[in-house]
Design a protein around this motif. Structure first.
Motif, PDB file in Angstrom:
ATOM      1  N   TRP A  13       0.817  -1.219   0.000  1.00  0.00           N
ATOM      2  CA  TRP A  13       0.000   0.000   0.000  1.00  0.00           C
ATOM      3  C   TRP A  13       0.851   1.271   0.000  1.00  0.00           C
ATOM      4  CZ3 TRP A  13      -5.452  -0.073   0.152  1.00  0.00           C
ATOM      5  CH2 TRP A  13      -6.016  -1.352   0.278  1.00  0.00           C
ATOM      6  N   VAL A  14       1.873   1.323   0.843  1.00  0.00           N
ATOM      7  CA  VAL A  14       2.612   2.576   1.026  1.00  0.00           C
ATOM      8  C   VAL A  14       4.088   2.458   0.658  1.00  0.00           C
ATOM      9  CG1 VAL A  14       1.031   3.376   2.813  1.00  0.00           C
ATOM     10  CG2 VAL A  14       3.074   2.083   3.479  1.00  0.00           C
ATOM     11  N   GLY A  15       4.506   1.300   0.149  1.00  0.00           N
ATOM     12  CA  GLY A  15       5.899   1.135  -0.231  1.00  0.00           C
ATOM     13  C   GLY A  15       6.724   0.525   0.888  1.00  0.00           C
ATOM     14  N   LYS A  16       7.960   0.223   0.567  1.00  0.00           N
ATOM     15  CA  LYS A  16       8.845  -0.447   1.524  1.00  0.00           C
ATOM     16  C   LYS A  16       9.206   0.481   2.670  1.00  0.00           C
ATOM     17  CE  LYS A  16      13.215  -1.078   0.951  1.00  0.00           C
ATOM     18  NZ  LYS A  16      14.598  -1.428   1.256  1.00  0.00           N
ATOM     19  N   ARG A  17       8.971   0.016   3.873  1.00  0.00           N
ATOM     20  CA  ARG A  17       9.312   0.775   5.063  1.00  0.00           C
ATOM     21  C   ARG A  17      10.656   0.295   5.620  1.00  0.00           C
ATOM     22  NH1 ARG A  17       5.971   3.280   8.009  1.00  0.00           N
ATOM     23  NH2 ARG A  17       6.538   2.193   9.942  1.00  0.00           N
ATOM     24  N   GLU A  18      11.207   1.087   6.545  1.00  0.00           N
ATOM     25  CA  GLU A  18      12.500   0.727   7.115  1.00  0.00           C
ATOM     26  C   GLU A  18      12.348  -0.338   8.200  1.00  0.00           C
ATOM     27  OE1 GLU A  18      11.668   4.005   6.610  1.00  0.00           O
ATOM     28  OE2 GLU A  18      13.031   4.242   4.894  1.00  0.00           O
ATOM     29  N   SER A  19      13.378  -1.142   8.330  1.00  0.00           N
ATOM     30  CA  SER A  19      13.519  -2.031   9.480  1.00  0.00           C
ATOM     31  C   SER A  19      14.062  -1.211  10.647  1.00  0.00           C
ATOM     32  CB  SER A  19      14.472  -3.168   9.157  1.00  0.00           C
ATOM     33  OG  SER A  19      15.788  -2.653   8.959  1.00  0.00           O
ATOM     34  N   LEU A  20      14.110  -1.810  11.829  1.00  0.00           N
ATOM     35  CA  LEU A  20      14.700  -1.125  12.980  1.00  0.00           C
ATOM     36  C   LEU A  20      16.150  -0.754  12.695  1.00  0.00           C
ATOM     37  CD1 LEU A  20      13.317  -3.358  15.892  1.00  0.00           C
ATOM     38  CD2 LEU A  20      12.579  -1.040  15.303  1.00  0.00           C
ATOM     39  N   GLU A  21      16.889  -1.688  12.079  1.00  0.00           N
ATOM     40  CA  GLU A  21      18.309  -1.439  11.805  1.00  0.00           C
ATOM     41  C   GLU A  21      18.493  -0.331  10.768  1.00  0.00           C
ATOM     42  OE1 GLU A  21      17.528  -5.258  13.560  1.00  0.00           O
ATOM     43  OE2 GLU A  21      16.797  -4.412  11.659  1.00  0.00           O
ATOM     44  N   GLU A  22      17.634  -0.311   9.760  1.00  0.00           N
ATOM     45  CA  GLU A  22      17.747   0.712   8.708  1.00  0.00           C
ATOM     46  C   GLU A  22      17.407   2.090   9.253  1.00  0.00           C
ATOM     47  OE1 GLU A  22      16.647  -2.182   4.902  1.00  0.00           O
ATOM     48  OE2 GLU A  22      15.070  -1.085   5.978  1.00  0.00           O
ATOM     49  N   MET A  23      16.359   2.188  10.063  1.00  0.00           N
ATOM     50  CA  MET A  23      16.012   3.488  10.643  1.00  0.00           C
ATOM     51  C   MET A  23      17.113   3.972  11.572  1.00  0.00           C
ATOM     52  SD  MET A  23      13.798   5.959  10.722  1.00  0.00           S
ATOM     53  CE  MET A  23      12.155   5.402  10.231  1.00  0.00           C
ATOM     54  N   SER A  24      17.734   3.056  12.286  1.00  0.00           N
ATOM     55  CA  SER A  24      18.839   3.436  13.163  1.00  0.00           C
ATOM     56  C   SER A  24      20.023   3.968  12.357  1.00  0.00           C
ATOM     57  CB  SER A  24      19.260   2.230  14.007  1.00  0.00           C
ATOM     58  OG  SER A  24      20.264   2.599  14.922  1.00  0.00           O
TER      59      SER A  24
END
Length: 508
Positions: free
Chosen positions: A146-157
């Motif tokens: 629906w909204v595209g690929k979101r970040e994982s915890l590691e990626e957001m960090s």
């Protein structure tokens, strides 16, 4: 025996899908996770905002030792039915997290300065779900389909430099011992959770130790956090100033595109909307969005200060006042106003009014420096405007009386103030203390300089030649120990320069 429709209804209720959506079959749920490439394991690049946001958090933590500060990003706002407005995170969240654009709905930043905190700064958010999870295909708020690929915890960090945890862990953080403060207006649901944690701490039935009751703060404490975090934004660091310069540079591109299309806007009708659309296109292409609703006010519409209806025609011989600014991806925004002759040439009457406003702006800039108060910017501008109003026989009292607190008659023709703080919000630092907002100017402050004169077409106290003329000139200026710096200086202001600018663009 149940019918197929009955079975679908039961499945829809079980899966909690919207009434207009077909429930997902077991075969689909088994099929959808299959055959995808693995996610790229390359960590995303760190945001350029990290050093600035880290320094902001350090300062805020120092102001509230031994406490836990809760800063929500905010929630999606319903536009109609199941359609949401584009998400823009709460300004306080942006300032302390460093996240811009549309990140991150329903996230919460917690700055924990209590003695037993294992880590001070934690970002709680909803990380990407695996493709085997129903969220992947069925959730319109978080689902990748629906909204595209979101970040994982590691990626957001990696992006933010923050420790990141799942939003499901937030309640445990709120329940930990120690005072809580929250930005109350950012997310009502998070505020309710903070208030519930406070109520639990104050409830003798919860088995808390002596002295803990009521120790987790109050709405008055929240208000202080709001004030302190708003005060903190007064003075910009070098990175923030460059963001604002960039917003001004990009806004100039939008203004030039509008000038180029003025003849088309005249020809097609409803030209104010055409101007608004042209600028909006460039705002979305060059930055995140417009920083506020663009004002494209032609003719007498210029005398309505917040004319955002923008549904009027453009007529040669009249002026168009355009107040617009591009918000870059970091969410810092420009705020620029230019008043153009629609046919490229100011009439003699238009020149008189424009020149008065220009001189008022110059007088305001002369006191926009360390050693003066913010309120003096307005005082310097209105004195020049009152002198012109008196010269034209419009002002019913003396200049001194008009500019005095007991007077103010000039406000019939200039209702608004001349200057406001600028940054992440177009009217920045709005929760700061009044005495700080209008008080001494400090190096690093960025403010607007925007005098105007507005002669409504129906104002019988105004000479006929001036009726229907509205002029505002607005620029963004950086306060320094010396003369102010004009961040929007690339956009011509003087009468002859404006006309030459328009001719040059039309000749391209």
């Amino acid at each position: 025996m149940s019918t197929s429709t009955d079975g679908q209804i039961a499945a829809a209720e079980e899966q909690k899908v919207p009434k207009r959506q077909t429930p997902f079959s077991q075969a689909f749920r088994e099929f959808i996770p299959q055959g995808w490439e693995p996610y790229d394991s390359t960590p995303p690049a760190p945001l350029a905002s990290i050093p600035s946001a880290t320094a902001h958090r350090d300062a805020l933590a120092g102001a509230f030792p031994g406490e836990r500060l809760v800063i929500p990003a905010g929630t999606l706002v319903r536009r109609n039915n199941d359609c949401d407005h584009p998400f823009r995170p709460h300004t306080t969240f942006v300032y302390y997290s460093g996240l811009g654009t549309d990140r991150e709905p329903n996230a919460v930043l917690v700055i924990d300065t209590t003695p037993d905190a294992p880590v001070r700064d934690v970002l709680y958010f909803k990380p990407r779900a695996p493709r085997t999870d129903r969220e992947f295909y069925a959730d319109p708020t978080y689902g990748e389909m629906w909204v595209g690929k979101r970040e994982s915890l590691e990626e957001m960090s990696a992006m933010t430099g923050l420790v990141c945890r799942d939003i499901s862990e937030l309640d445990a953080a709120l329940a930990a011992p120690g005072p809580l403060r929250v930005i109350r207006d950012a997310d009502p649901a998070v505020t309710a959770r903070v208030d519930a944690a406070r109520a639990d701490a104050a409830d003798p039935g919860k088995g808390l130790g002596a002295g803990e009751a009521g120790s987790k703060g109050s709405a008055a404490d929240d208000e202080q956090l709001d004030v302190v975090s708003s005060d903190a934004r007064f003075c910009k660091d070098a990175w923030e100033v460059e963001q604002l310069r960039d917003a001004c540079r990009k806004s100039k591109v939008g203004f030039e595109a509008m000038i180029a299309d003025l003849p088309t806007a005249v020809e097609k009708g409803r030209g104010e909307r055409w101007m608004e659309g042209i600028f909006g296109l460039h705002a979305r292409h060059l930055g995140n969005n417009v920083g506020y609703g663009s004002i494209c006010a032609a003719g007498d519409h210029a005398n309505t200060l917040h004319w955002v209806r923008n549904d009027g025609d453009l007529h040669p011989g009249e002026l168009i006042l355009i107040d617009a600014g591009i918000e870059v991806d970091s969410l810092y925004t420009a705020d620029i106003t230019r008043t153009f002759p629609i046919n490229g040439t100011f009439s003699p009457a238009q020149r008189k009014v424009y020149q008065a406003v220009y001189e008022a702006q110059e007088a305001a800039a002369a006191v926009a420096t360390v050693g003066h108060d913010h309120k003096e910017i307005h005082q310097a501008a209105i004195r020049v405007i009152c002198e012109y109003l008196a010269e034209w026989g419009i002002l019913p009292v003396s200049v001194d009386e008009a500019v005095s607190p007991e007077g103010g008659q000039f406000r019939r023709w200039m209702v608004h103030g001349t200057s406001h703080h600028l940054g992440l919000d177009v009217h920045d630092c709005s929760q700061a203390r009044r005495e700080d907002y209008s008080g001494p100017l400090r190096a690093g402050m960025v403010v607007s300089n925007e005098p105007g004169i507005y002669f409504k077409s129906t104002d019988l106290l105004v000479p006929e030649e001036f009726r229907g003329i509205g002029v505002r000139i607005e620029d963004d200026i950086l306060i320094t120990d010396g003369p102010c710096q004009w961040l929007s200086e690339d956009c011509p202001r003087q009468i002859d320069e404006v006309e030459a600018w328009m001719r040059e663009i039309w000749a391209r």
